[in-house]
Motif scaffolding. Structure first.
Motif, PDB file in Angstrom:
ATOM      1  N   ASN A  61       0.833  -1.207   0.000  1.00 44.05           N
ATOM      2  CA  ASN A  61       0.000   0.000   0.000  1.00 44.05           C
ATOM      3  C   ASN A  61       0.867   1.257   0.000  1.00 44.05           C
ATOM      4  O   ASN A  61       0.546   2.240  -0.664  1.00 44.05           O
ATOM      5  CB  ASN A  61      -0.899   0.011   1.241  1.00 44.05           C
ATOM      6  CG  ASN A  61      -1.973  -1.060   1.210  1.00 44.05           C
ATOM      7  OD1 ASN A  61      -2.229  -1.645   0.164  1.00 44.05           O
ATOM      8  ND2 ASN A  61      -2.593  -1.318   2.359  1.00 44.05           N
ATOM      9  N   ASP A  62       1.947   1.224   0.764  1.00 42.25           N
ATOM     10  CA  ASP A  62       2.809   2.404   0.824  1.00 42.25           C
ATOM     11  C   ASP A  62       3.409   2.711  -0.549  1.00 42.25           C
ATOM     12  O   ASP A  62       3.482   3.870  -0.959  1.00 42.25           O
ATOM     13  CB  ASP A  62       3.937   2.185   1.853  1.00 42.25           C
ATOM     14  CG  ASP A  62       3.458   2.444   3.281  1.00 42.25           C
ATOM     15  OD1 ASP A  62       2.703   3.413   3.489  1.00 42.25           O
ATOM     16  OD2 ASP A  62       3.822   1.678   4.184  1.00 42.25           O
TER      17      ASP A  62
ATOM     18  N   LEU C  84      -4.568   1.409   3.524  1.00 41.54           N
ATOM     19  CA  LEU C  84      -3.934   2.472   4.318  1.00 41.54           C
ATOM     20  C   LEU C  84      -2.428   2.517   4.067  1.00 41.54           C
ATOM     21  O   LEU C  84      -1.791   1.484   3.890  1.00 41.54           O
ATOM     22  CB  LEU C  84      -4.175   2.229   5.808  1.00 41.54           C
ATOM     23  CG  LEU C  84      -5.631   2.184   6.260  1.00 41.54           C
ATOM     24  CD1 LEU C  84      -5.713   1.788   7.742  1.00 41.54           C
ATOM     25  CD2 LEU C  84      -6.319   3.520   6.031  1.00 41.54           C
ATOM     26  N   ALA C  85      -1.893   3.737   4.085  1.00 41.12           N
ATOM     27  CA  ALA C  85      -0.438   3.918   3.988  1.00 41.12           C
ATOM     28  C   ALA C  85       0.030   4.685   5.218  1.00 41.12           C
ATOM     29  O   ALA C  85      -0.764   5.244   5.969  1.00 41.12           O
ATOM     30  CB  ALA C  85      -0.092   4.680   2.708  1.00 41.12           C
ATOM     31  N   THR C  86       1.321   4.692   5.410  1.00 42.22           N
ATOM     32  CA  THR C  86       1.902   5.450   6.513  1.00 42.22           C
ATOM     33  C   THR C  86       1.638   6.934   6.302  1.00 42.22           C
ATOM     34  O   THR C  86       1.839   7.459   5.205  1.00 42.22           O
ATOM     35  CB  THR C  86       3.425   5.223   6.551  1.00 42.22           C
ATOM     36  OG1 THR C  86       3.646   3.812   6.622  1.00 42.22           O
ATOM     37  CG2 THR C  86       4.058   5.907   7.748  1.00 42.22           C
ATOM     38  N   HIS C  87       1.161   7.618   7.359  1.00 42.63           N
ATOM     39  CA  HIS C  87       0.923   9.051   7.248  1.00 42.63           C
ATOM     40  C   HIS C  87       2.233   9.785   7.543  1.00 42.63           C
ATOM     41  O   HIS C  87       2.922   9.446   8.500  1.00 42.63           O
ATOM     42  CB  HIS C  87      -0.168   9.483   8.230  1.00 42.63           C
ATOM     43  CG  HIS C  87      -0.708  10.852   7.941  1.00 42.63           C
ATOM     44  ND1 HIS C  87      -0.034  12.000   8.264  1.00 42.63           N
ATOM     45  CD2 HIS C  87      -1.842  11.247   7.319  1.00 42.63           C
ATOM     46  CE1 HIS C  87      -0.740  13.046   7.873  1.00 42.63           C
ATOM     47  NE2 HIS C  87      -1.850  12.622   7.292  1.00 42.63           N
ATOM     48  N   PRO C  88       2.576  10.797   6.738  1.00 44.27           N
ATOM     49  CA  PRO C  88       3.867  11.493   6.937  1.00 44.27           C
ATOM     50  C   PRO C  88       3.970  12.203   8.289  1.00 44.27           C
ATOM     51  O   PRO C  88       5.075  12.531   8.719  1.00 44.27           O
ATOM     52  CB  PRO C  88       3.908  12.495   5.770  1.00 44.27           C
ATOM     53  CG  PRO C  88       2.499  12.627   5.286  1.00 44.27           C
ATOM     54  CD  PRO C  88       1.846  11.315   5.574  1.00 44.27           C
TER      55      PRO C  88
ATOM     56  N   ARG D  45      -2.754   7.439   6.352  1.00 43.50           N
ATOM     57  CA  ARG D  45      -3.043   8.037   5.044  1.00 43.50           C
ATOM     58  C   ARG D  45      -3.950   7.085   4.274  1.00 43.50           C
ATOM     59  O   ARG D  45      -3.720   5.865   4.285  1.00 43.50           O
ATOM     60  CB  ARG D  45      -1.716   8.234   4.278  1.00 43.50           C
ATOM     61  CG  ARG D  45      -1.856   8.710   2.866  1.00 43.50           C
ATOM     62  CD  ARG D  45      -2.446  10.090   2.757  1.00 43.50           C
ATOM     63  NE  ARG D  45      -1.509  11.161   3.019  1.00 43.50           N
ATOM     64  CZ  ARG D  45      -1.857  12.303   3.626  1.00 43.50           C
ATOM     65  NH1 ARG D  45      -3.097  12.497   4.054  1.00 43.50           N
ATOM     66  NH2 ARG D  45      -0.972  13.263   3.813  1.00 43.50           N
ATOM     67  N   VAL D  47      -4.846   5.567   0.875  1.00 50.02           N
ATOM     68  CA  VAL D  47      -4.016   5.429  -0.333  1.00 50.02           C
ATOM     69  C   VAL D  47      -4.667   6.151  -1.523  1.00 50.02           C
ATOM     70  O   VAL D  47      -5.840   5.934  -1.839  1.00 50.02           O
ATOM     71  CB  VAL D  47      -3.797   3.944  -0.676  1.00 50.02           C
ATOM     72  CG1 VAL D  47      -3.105   3.790  -2.031  1.00 50.02           C
ATOM     73  CG2 VAL D  47      -2.966   3.272   0.416  1.00 50.02           C
TER      74      VAL D  47
END
Lengths: 93, 93, 93, 93, 93, 93, 93, 93, 93, 93
Positions: A61-62, C84-88, D45, D47
């Motif tokens: 996903n990232d 979901l991705a890592t939030h900055p 986040r 995506v």
């Protein structure tokens, strides 16, 4: 790992024409580099719309978010991502 | 000529189990025959849903409707069809 | 890899009560086994609804679909999956 | 007391670039301070979107509104708040 | 802590009439006990609909969910909960 | 006669700041005068939004429209009005 | 005081035919009595739908709800009520 | 006078098969008689759906409603009617 | 022949005030002339909105479009037209 | 091969008037040339809207997209395309 993505482009009508053309050109180059790398195996134009359906093939996903948020037109697009799984009837699976 | 199709399966909860299994089996055979013929080149499961995204490659709208309305699960599906065109950035086009 | 999932349960009103209770009990056991394994790290009830928001932590889209389609209540739920991705700004990332 | 929050950021395209960068930087600092305090335990986040799902842990509705309306990007966000309760299957509850 | 709740009642047309009347009577008693306790300070009928807008005053999200999921008509209602905060113009605040 | 009103404020981002502050101040004075008169007995902030739920108590539809269309922020709000009736379970009715 | 009402009739397909015809006949009589009394001054069929737009002229919200909830088809209708005010351009006002 | 009509057929799954076939046959005869009379000059199947787009050419709204409500499948269809006017670019106008 | 029309006015906030006032004045005169002619027999303000419900009585769809597209505010309105037929319960029909 | 197309025109209010008129004139010429060629056999104005329903008769999806994206007003329109098939009741088929 496959994802289905819909992108709807909404460039503001008052964007400077040179900036617009340059951004669209960068978008095309960015897309084609990813297509050639195998990360973005398919892209189709939706008939009658400034939109596309695409398939992405990424590790995580990232990675997908990094690719999508790096699109030169990202600030001017509505993007919807749908994760895909193998279909039990798929003859190629 | 390519079309993007979304199918959402809604089998009534009170359908006879034998009828249901037989219908789902016929659906699978019908789909796989079309996949092998090249008319239905791609099918993916949407994660978490009894739904698929598919790509069809047919000669005409009439042929596509004939294929879709012939699906054994057709009476139990919501189907949305989107015509696709070649994308100007597609490296394979 | 994290996914956000919303599940809305819609059990038919005419389901046999014993079948219903047995299915709900199996759902609970299934969920708790996945929670203990780390695949389903979080689950919350949405106030006023027979629904939950959950976080899943899986290896792939296929694994997530296998888990979700194996839920005893799967035939009676509307499920929406968001990758979901890592939030900055995430201080833990 | 937990709340599920979705934030969709819609910064106007004609915002001054310096103001924009300064506001985004203040947003990050504001968020990270709240994360470290335990009030904002999770942020992810979504995506492909300039959006996040977050979990807030606050004493009251008033405290949550004070936090959210104090976000430097508050005037440029669509925010949806959902109250969460303990799920009866939660193994940690 | 205040919450705004909308309830839309959808009793199946084929419910046994005696069961229906008994359930509606229990709903009324349940609601009136909560109104008298101060937990459910306001309830209004929406004109032309089998629906109400209500205000709840509770200690926590968990308490609110316990109250709502305990409603005799809960299996037959669509419920939407909105957390409320003090309005800065409220003369009573 | 009671009405339920939802107001969503959408002030344009490019409004002159002095005009904006003066308009918001007039809105507050206007609202508080109506609250004190008994015409606008309740107002709550919706958590996380620049919105409110309100209850109005007026003589007629015309009086309500006159009040709402006189709001200093009226040109910048989306307003939804729902007529309310006495609920048969209301212990205060 | 005028209200605009839309009614969409959704009679279940499995309703007993005699009950259905008797209910529809009672609905007609009920409507015509209210029309003759001046409470329901206008009713139009929406072309192609089992629906109507109506104007009601009543003393209060409570009176309107009493009328609407007394409709013999009330349990089988979706009803939407909109309060009307005098239009500033109305030559008859 | 032309009208654009969309019809979506939703025959209940538990309808008796003989009744269903007889009703569909009557629908076809009814439609073809109107087509031959010039009242229903065009009808197209929407690909992938049990739906059609049609053009009707009638004297009045009342005539159109009489035609549509007389369709044998009327109780099982969602119908949307849009009035059409001459387009200023129409070369045939 | 009767039509139900909803008009929602959305005048841009940056329109020159003189132009705006002059356009609104012309709109009023245009509307009142049509009301007096019998073409636009009814108009009501929707409470809390810059919108109206109207009834038009015209000879044809073309005449209605000519009237509506001639509205001075036409470029700034969302308009929805619904054709009306005589209701079988209408005591005046 | 037939396609049903809806076009909603949304020209920005601040477009230069000369540019606007020149673009609309080019749109008309472009449309009429396609109508005369048989590619765009039908076009109707939707009453009360700056919109049309059209029928296109083309060889392929690609040809349709080329036609639609070449419309002088394409950047200012929302377009929806629906593929059409022969209806089994069509007396002309």
């Amino acid at each position: 790992m496959l994802f289905h993505v819909r992108m709807d482009v909404r460039i503001p009508h008052d964007m400077d024409l040179t900036v617009r053309e340059e951004t669209v050109a960068r978008e095309k180059a960015y897309s084609q580099e990813l297509q050639r790398s195998g990360k973005w195996p398919q892209i189709w134009r939706i008939v009658g719309e400034y939109s596309n359906y695409s398939i992405f093939d990424v590790e995580s996903n990232d990675e997908l978010h990094e690719i999508l948020s790096g699109l030169p037109l990202f600030p001017y697009m509505d993007i919807t991502v749908t994760p895909l799984a193998t279909h039990p009837s798929d003859v190629k699976a």
